[in-house]
Design a protein around this motif. Structure first.
Motif, PDB file in Angstrom:
ATOM      1  N   ALA A   1     -13.992  29.091  24.147  1.00 36.06           N
ATOM      2  CA  ALA A   1     -14.203  30.254  25.085  1.00 36.06           C
ATOM      3  C   ALA A   1     -12.986  31.103  24.922  1.00 36.06           C
ATOM      4  CB  ALA A   1     -14.275  29.774  26.530  1.00 36.06           C
ATOM      5  N   PHE A   2     -11.646  30.647  24.742  1.00 34.88           N
ATOM      6  CA  PHE A   2     -10.453  31.504  24.538  1.00 34.88           C
ATOM      7  C   PHE A   2     -10.725  31.974  23.235  1.00 34.88           C
ATOM      8  CE2 PHE A   2      -6.292  32.072  23.103  1.00 34.88           C
ATOM      9  CZ  PHE A   2      -5.672  32.382  24.214  1.00 34.88           C
ATOM     10  N   TYR A   3     -11.118  31.654  22.222  1.00 39.19           N
ATOM     11  CA  TYR A   3     -11.195  32.041  20.685  1.00 39.19           C
ATOM     12  C   TYR A   3     -12.448  32.897  20.853  1.00 39.19           C
ATOM     13  CZ  TYR A   3      -6.551  30.281  19.558  1.00 39.19           C
ATOM     14  OH  TYR A   3      -5.440  29.986  19.518  1.00 39.19           O
ATOM     15  N   GLY A   4     -13.481  32.797  21.653  1.00 43.04           N
ATOM     16  CA  GLY A   4     -14.695  33.553  21.575  1.00 43.04           C
ATOM     17  C   GLY A   4     -15.525  32.944  20.131  1.00 43.04           C
ATOM     18  N   ILE A   5     -15.432  31.632  20.203  1.00 45.36           N
ATOM     19  CA  ILE A   5     -16.261  30.935  19.123  1.00 45.36           C
ATOM     20  C   ILE A   5     -17.137  29.843  19.609  1.00 45.36           C
ATOM     21  CG2 ILE A   5     -14.664  31.607  17.310  1.00 45.36           C
ATOM     22  CD1 ILE A   5     -13.623  28.595  17.672  1.00 45.36           C
ATOM     23  N   ASP A   6     -18.001  29.279  18.991  1.00 50.08           N
ATOM     24  CA  ASP A   6     -18.862  28.224  19.035  1.00 50.08           C
ATOM     25  C   ASP A   6     -18.087  27.020  18.946  1.00 50.08           C
ATOM     26  OD1 ASP A   6     -21.045  29.642  20.046  1.00 50.08           O
ATOM     27  OD2 ASP A   6     -21.831  29.656  18.077  1.00 50.08           O
TER      28      ASP A   6
ATOM     29  N   ALA B   1      -6.581  30.967  14.987  1.00 48.70           N
ATOM     30  CA  ALA B   1      -5.731  30.500  15.378  1.00 48.70           C
ATOM     31  C   ALA B   1      -4.463  29.990  14.351  1.00 48.70           C
ATOM     32  CB  ALA B   1      -6.069  29.293  16.292  1.00 48.70           C
ATOM     33  N   GLY B   2      -5.084  30.046  13.245  1.00 45.57           N
ATOM     34  CA  GLY B   2      -4.417  29.693  11.951  1.00 45.57           C
ATOM     35  C   GLY B   2      -4.031  28.197  12.135  1.00 45.57           C
TER      36      GLY B   2
ATOM     37  N   SER C   1      -6.562  20.300  16.308  1.00 49.72           N
ATOM     38  CA  SER C   1      -5.323  20.465  17.002  1.00 49.72           C
ATOM     39  C   SER C   1      -5.388  21.248  18.248  1.00 49.72           C
ATOM     40  CB  SER C   1      -4.574  21.045  15.963  1.00 49.72           C
ATOM     41  OG  SER C   1      -3.072  21.491  16.581  1.00 49.72           O
ATOM     42  N   LEU C   2      -6.119  22.275  18.104  1.00 46.32           N
ATOM     43  CA  LEU C   2      -6.142  23.284  19.358  1.00 46.32           C
ATOM     44  C   LEU C   2      -6.692  22.518  20.648  1.00 46.32           C
ATOM     45  CD1 LEU C   2      -7.477  26.321  17.709  1.00 46.32           C
ATOM     46  CD2 LEU C   2      -5.259  25.809  18.525  1.00 46.32           C
ATOM     47  N   VAL C   3      -7.793  21.600  20.327  1.00 47.66           N
ATOM     48  CA  VAL C   3      -8.144  20.536  21.517  1.00 47.66           C
ATOM     49  C   VAL C   3      -7.132  19.757  22.011  1.00 47.66           C
ATOM     50  CG1 VAL C   3      -9.763  18.897  22.165  1.00 47.66           C
ATOM     51  CG2 VAL C   3     -10.627  20.813  20.825  1.00 47.66           C
ATOM     52  N   HIS C   4      -6.295  19.050  21.126  1.00 44.48           N
ATOM     53  CA  HIS C   4      -5.226  18.160  21.599  1.00 44.48           C
ATOM     54  C   HIS C   4      -4.167  19.131  22.506  1.00 44.48           C
ATOM     55  CE1 HIS C   4      -2.348  15.130  21.464  1.00 44.48           C
ATOM     56  NE2 HIS C   4      -1.328  15.897  21.015  1.00 44.48           N
TER      57      HIS C   4
END
Length: 159
Positions: A120-125, A139-140, A145-148
């Motif tokens: 939701a933060f990045y507007g992606i599925d 996010a690069g 890693s983002l979920v962690h």
């Protein structure tokens, strides 16, 4: 009136683990912690594990006070840490613990909520199967890693 000071009681590692378990229960009553004393050469160590709940940093704020030694790699040995903990029925005590290993497990449900928050933060599925290997250009870094990161700090990807 004159009071007398008595030396703090020295706890065994087993008693230190029990006192730590009680402190964690008071600090985080909704979380079930496994607090185990090590065996063999690790008999002065304590393992703490739990699922979901607070970040490891918040748990370490509690556990740090129960270590009586800290490893120093520069001398390949331990340095004493002068800590006292208050234990019900015993008063102020010196813990006996060379180190505490903290492990936080994430349930599938918790991980899914963190993935939804990142998406939701990045507007992606949420990426398809094996999303931990999906690279997110915005996010690069990798989705896993983002979920962690989201699981560690719930406010990081809040909108």
């Amino acid at each position: 009136m004159t009071g007398t000071l008595s030396a703090p009681v020295q706890l065994s590692t087993k008693e230190t683990a029990a006192a730590l378990r009680q402190a964690l229960k008071i600090a985080f009553p909704a979380v079930k912690f496994s607090v185990r004393k090590g065996t063999g050469t690790a008999s002065a160590w304590i393992d703490v594990s739990y699922t979901d709940g607070p970040s490891e940093d918040r748990v370490r704020e509690i556990t740090a006070g129960f270590q009586s030694q800290q490893f120093d790699g520069s001398i390949d040995g331990y340095n004493a840490v002068r800590t006292l903990v208050e234990v019900a029925g015993k008063g102020w005590c010196r813990p006996c613990c060379s180190g505490i290993i903290t492990v936080r497990h994430l349930s599938d449900r918790f991980r899914q909520r963190a993935a939804e928050q990142v998406a939701a933060f990045y507007g992606i599925d949420i990426p398809a199967a094996e999303w931990h290997n999906a690279y997110i250009p915005q996010a690069g870094t990798w989705f896993g890693s983002l979920v962690h990161q989201a699981a560690h700090d719930r406010t990081r990807f809040a909108r």
